[in-house]
Every structure is written in structure tokens, then in C-alpha cells.
Scaffold this motif. Structure first.
Motif, short mmCIF file in Angstrom:
data_model
loop_
_atom_site.label_atom_id
_atom_site.label_comp_id
_atom_site.label_asym_id
_atom_site.label_seq_id
_atom_site.Cartn_x
_atom_site.Cartn_y
_atom_site.Cartn_z
N MET A 23 17.75 2.04 6.53
CA MET A 23 16.38 2.55 6.56
C MET A 23 15.47 1.57 7.25
SD MET A 23 14.30 4.97 5.77
CE MET A 23 12.52 5.09 5.98
N SER A 24 14.71 2.05 8.23
CA SER A 24 13.66 1.28 8.86
C SER A 24 12.41 2.14 8.84
CB SER A 24 14.03 0.93 10.30
OG SER A 24 12.99 0.23 10.93
N GLY A 25 11.38 1.66 8.18
CA GLY A 25 10.19 2.48 7.97
C GLY A 25 9.09 2.22 8.98
N THR A 26 7.91 2.75 8.67
CA THR A 26 6.78 2.66 9.59
C THR A 26 6.22 1.25 9.69
OG1 THR A 26 5.31 3.33 7.78
CG2 THR A 26 6.11 5.06 9.25
N SER A 27 6.59 0.35 8.78
CA SER A 27 6.11 -1.03 8.87
C SER A 27 6.81 -1.80 9.99
CB SER A 27 6.34 -1.76 7.54
OG SER A 27 7.71 -1.79 7.21
N LEU A 28 7.96 -1.31 10.44
CA LEU A 28 8.69 -1.90 11.58
C LEU A 28 9.10 -3.35 11.33
CD1 LEU A 28 6.36 -0.66 14.50
CD2 LEU A 28 8.24 0.57 13.43
N LEU A 188 8.39 9.35 -9.31
CA LEU A 188 8.96 8.32 -8.47
C LEU A 188 7.99 8.10 -7.31
CD1 LEU A 188 11.75 7.11 -9.24
CD2 LEU A 188 11.40 9.41 -10.14
N LEU A 189 7.20 7.03 -7.39
CA LEU A 189 6.15 6.75 -6.42
C LEU A 189 6.64 5.69 -5.44
CD1 LEU A 189 3.25 6.88 -5.29
CD2 LEU A 189 2.57 5.28 -7.11
N ASN A 190 6.79 6.08 -4.19
CA ASN A 190 7.21 5.15 -3.15
C ASN A 190 6.01 4.81 -2.26
OD1 ASN A 190 9.54 3.81 -1.61
ND2 ASN A 190 8.49 4.99 -0.01
N ILE A 191 5.70 3.52 -2.17
CA ILE A 191 4.58 3.08 -1.35
C ILE A 191 5.14 2.27 -0.19
CG2 ILE A 191 2.33 1.96 -1.31
CD1 ILE A 191 2.28 2.15 -4.35
N GLY A 192 5.42 2.96 0.91
CA GLY A 192 5.81 2.30 2.14
C GLY A 192 4.61 2.27 3.06
N ASN A 218 0.88 1.26 2.88
CA ASN A 218 0.53 -0.05 3.44
C ASN A 218 -0.02 0.03 4.86
OD1 ASN A 218 1.77 -1.27 1.14
ND2 ASN A 218 3.77 -0.95 2.12
N THR A 219 0.12 1.19 5.52
CA THR A 219 -0.06 1.20 6.97
C THR A 219 -1.44 0.75 7.43
OG1 THR A 219 0.25 2.50 8.98
CG2 THR A 219 -0.62 3.69 7.06
N GLU A 271 0.30 8.43 12.60
CA GLU A 271 -0.35 9.18 13.68
C GLU A 271 -1.78 9.53 13.29
OE1 GLU A 271 3.98 9.65 13.61
OE2 GLU A 271 2.43 10.10 12.12
N LEU A 272 -2.03 9.74 11.99
CA LEU A 272 -3.38 10.02 11.49
C LEU A 272 -4.03 8.75 10.94
CD1 LEU A 272 -5.73 11.84 10.61
CD2 LEU A 272 -4.42 12.38 8.52
N PHE A 273 -3.31 8.06 10.06
CA PHE A 273 -3.91 6.92 9.36
C PHE A 273 -3.66 5.64 10.15
CE2 PHE A 273 -3.28 10.05 5.93
CZ PHE A 273 -4.61 10.16 5.53
N ASN A 274 -4.59 5.36 11.05
CA ASN A 274 -4.48 4.20 11.93
C ASN A 274 -5.86 3.55 12.07
OD1 ASN A 274 -5.87 5.93 13.74
ND2 ASN A 274 -3.92 6.74 14.47
#
Length: 397
Positions: A23-28, A188-192, A218-219, A271-274
């Protein structure tokens, strides 16, 4: 019969399987690798996590990914090249991890690779009536299969979309099969980079299971830190945000977006939250002169409020326990604010037997197990949770 098909049939029929979930998420920030042993399938699945590691990405590789991620216009040649590069790089990191663990490559039955999301485009976001939900993960599975010699499953989200979903969140499948309880209501709350949660009512009735993206995890905070604090990738231990004060006008402007009015389940991404989203909120609220510390504190407040509000709106007055996973669980200020908003202390998935940092990689390994050896579970009739198996199979030869 092709020897690789014969091997796949043997793997599917075996009493257990060793699967490396990636797994590689949006945090890169790196590649999570969870080496898992699965016995059975469906609600009879038994899991043992043998090893887990995060293999950090090089600075140059992070910058290459950032250049093509979450933007409406990028260089097509670079996307094409990185599709191959990410596949090869993932294979290299898998082999390095196995060597570090002293685990033989020949003993691994399957690799399950999420790939790298570079754009997520649900219809609710792109708003083009002639086009459906869509998403794009790159990191070619054939490259992983050929270079590791291991049958590889990848590109899981496309089947979800083809069957009527939005391609996210997929955690609900693994959450239901591995972490649901016959008696306890669980969230089950996932905060990536993006936050999402799965609601698992006690009793394991699939028609009552609920899963949705919430909004930013976190983004926004990470992007703001990377822009304003050179050399930092995130606000470690919330040190910066703790030194600031949330600005109510900015927080309200951040919350004043049509996304938060959409019905559940819903899905979104960077794409939205930036940073443009933040700039628009600062302009709308007239809060251009805030200190960096106050902006970051406001972003943390915004993230917490959006999570708490989504849980309360969708779950109502039922009693439940919350189990955290993802990088955001290491942000003490964010966790404190969510806990205060809900009115009780939060647990994490270690209490259920799964390392919270490994959870997403484990869940993709489970999807591969279901694709090869399961596929018989009815996930009910809830919108956004089609009862399908996911993953495209790449043979090593």
C-alpha cells in the motif's frame, strides 16, 4: 494447462496462502509491505501478520510522484514512464524486505499491490454527465510479477467502479471480514491523506454495514507544512499546530463546501482538498494574515470537525467504539479533538489484533485472498458496496 495457471489453481485450493500486501497512499511517503498468512476465506478468514515494514521512498522519487499526482493536467509521457517505474520499484522493495526478514521469495504465494493513486474522479467531483466514476492507480502489476517471480494482483479499484461503486473506500471489505463483531458496534476510522470509516454493527448483518470517505485526513496539513516548512513533510507530534489557535471564521469557510452536503456514502481525494482549497477558504473568510501556526491549527480543527460530524450524521445516537488506523492516529492534537468531539476515548486496531500502520496493506492482501480463494461473501445491498471480487492477475511468466 499453462504451468502458471496450474500454480494459481494450487494456491487457490491450498489450506493457507502467504500474501504480501502493498500500500502506498496519498502521502507518497513510502511503500507499506505486510506479509500475511491467510487461512480460509470470507467470514471464516484467519489472519496472521508475519512481518510488516514501511520502505521509505527516496526524495527524488517523491518529487516525481508529486509532479503527476492529483492534477487535471500532467505530462502523459511521465505518467506512462512512471507506470512502469513504480511497478519495478515496488518489486525491488518487496525483494529487499523479504531479504531483510530472511523470508524466501519462493515461499510467497501472491503479491497484492494497490498501486499509486494519481487521480480519483468520482462523478460527484468531476460533474461531467457524459462520464462515469473513474480512478487511476499506476504501478504495473506485470512488472512486479516478472521481477519477483510471484503471481501479482493489482488494480483493485476498477472492478468496484465497474460494478457500480466509486472505487473507494475499499476498506469495508476487509473490515467486515476481519474486524466485525457479533456483539459490539464498531467504527473503523482510517486517517490517511483522506479520512474514511467503516461502520460495523454488532451481529455481522451485511445490509447494515456502512462505509464512506469523510474528507481530508492528513493531506491539507501535510501540504501546508511541506510548502511553509522546508525539509518537513508533516507536523510531527502536532508541535506546530499546538502552538497556534484555530480561527473560527477560517474553519467555517473550510467546511462550507458542497462536498459536505452530499449524501453518504461519498468519496473524495486531494484533487479537491489541496492548497487551492485552503486559499479559497482564506479568501472567502478574509483570513489572509493568519500566522502559519494558526492556519495549521485551523486545518487540524477542520479535519477533526469534519470527521466527528460525518460520524454523528451517519450513525446517529447508537453506541459504538472507534478503532483508529492510518498516519493521522499519530497526530495527538487531531486524536484529542476527535475524542472530545465524540465524547469518549478512541481505541486503535492493535486492540483487534492488527497493527494500525499495517492495516491498509493487510486489507489489500485480504482482497487478493478473496479473489483467488473466496468470492462467495454477500456484502448486502448497500449502495457503494457491490458484492464482487477485485484484482487483476499478472502471471510471472
Amino acid at each position: 494447462m499453462n504451468v502458471h495457471i496450474s500454480d494459481l489453481a494450487r494456491i487457490a485450493a491450498a489450506p493457507s496462502r502467504i500474501i504480501a500486501g502493498l500500500m502506498s497512499g496519498t502521502s507518497l511517503d513510502g511503500l507499506d509491505i505486510a506479509l500475511c498468512e491467510f487461512t480460509g476465506s470470507g467470514l471464516e478468514t484467519k489472519l496472521k501478520v508475519l512481518h510488516f515494514i514501511t520502505m521509505p521512498y527516496s526524495q527524488q522519487f517523491k518529487e516525481e510522484l508529486k509532479a503527476i499526482s492529483f492534477k487535471t493536467q500532467v505530462e502523459l509521457q511521465q505518467v506512462t514512464l512512471l507506470n512502469a517505474v513504480i511497478g519495478s520499484y515496488s518489486a525491488k522493495l518487496i525483494l529487499e524486505a523479504l531479504k531483510e526478514w530472511g523470508y524466501p521469495v519462493s515461499a510467497v504465494d501472491l503479491v497484492a499491490s494497490h498501486g499509486q493513486t494519481i487521480f480519483h474522479a468520482p462523478a460527484s467531483l468531476h460533474q461531467q454527465k457524459a462520464f462515469p466514476n473513474a480512478t487511476l492507480q499506476i504501478g504495473d502489476g506485470d512488472h512486479i510479477a516478472v521481477q519477483t517471480g510471484i503471481v501479482t494482483l493489482s488494480d483493485f479499484r476498477q472492478k468496484h467502479i465497474a460494478a457500480g461503486g466509486e472505487g473507494a473506500p475499499l476498506a469495508v471489505y476487509g473490515d467486515y471480514l476481519l474486524l466485525s463483531s457479533p456483539v459490539e458496534n464498531r467504527i473503523l476510522l482510517n486517517i490517511g491523506g483522506i479520512s474514511n470509516f467503516t461502520y460495523l454493527p454488532g451481529g455481522r448483518n451485511p445490509d447494515l454495514v456502512f462505509s464512506t470517505d469523510v474528507g481530508p485526513g492528513n493531506t491539507l496539513m501535510d501540504q501546508f507544512v511541506q510548502l511553509n516548512y522546508p525539509g518537513k513533510y508533516y507536523d510531527q507530534d502536532a508541535t506546530i499546530a499546538k502552538s497556534g489557535t484555530p480561527n473560527p471564521k477560517l474553519v467555517q469557510a473550510l467546511l462550507a463546501h458542497p462536498f459536505f452536503e452530499k449524501p453518504f456514502p461519498r468519496t473524495t481525494g486531494p484533487e479537491l482538498f489541496n492548497l487551492s482549497y485552503l486559499q479559497n477558504a482564506q479568501q472567502a473568510s478574509g483570513q489572509h494574515e493568519l500566522s502559519k501556526e494558526d492556519v495549521l491549527a485551523s486545518l487540524c480543527e477542520f479535519t477533526a470537525v469534519s470527521i466527528v460530524t460525518a460520524i454523528k450524521q451517519s450513525i446517529g445516537e447508537q453506541s459504538f467504539k472507534v478503532y483508529l488506523s492510518g498516519g493521522g492516529m499519530h497526530n495527538p492534537l487531531l486524536v484529542q479533538k476527535i475524542s472530545e468531539g465524540l465524547g469518549f476515548a478512541l481505541n486503535n486496531t492493535a486492540d483487534l489484533g492488527i497493527d494500525p500502520d499495517a492495516k491498509e496493506a493487510v486489507l489489500f492482501a485480504l482482497l487478493a485472498n478473496e479473489c483467488v480463494a473466496g468470492g462467495k461473501t454477500d456484502f448486502g445491498q448497500r449502495r457503494g458496496i457491490p458484492s464482487v471480487t477485485m484484482g487483476k492477475i499478472s502471471l510471472p511468466g
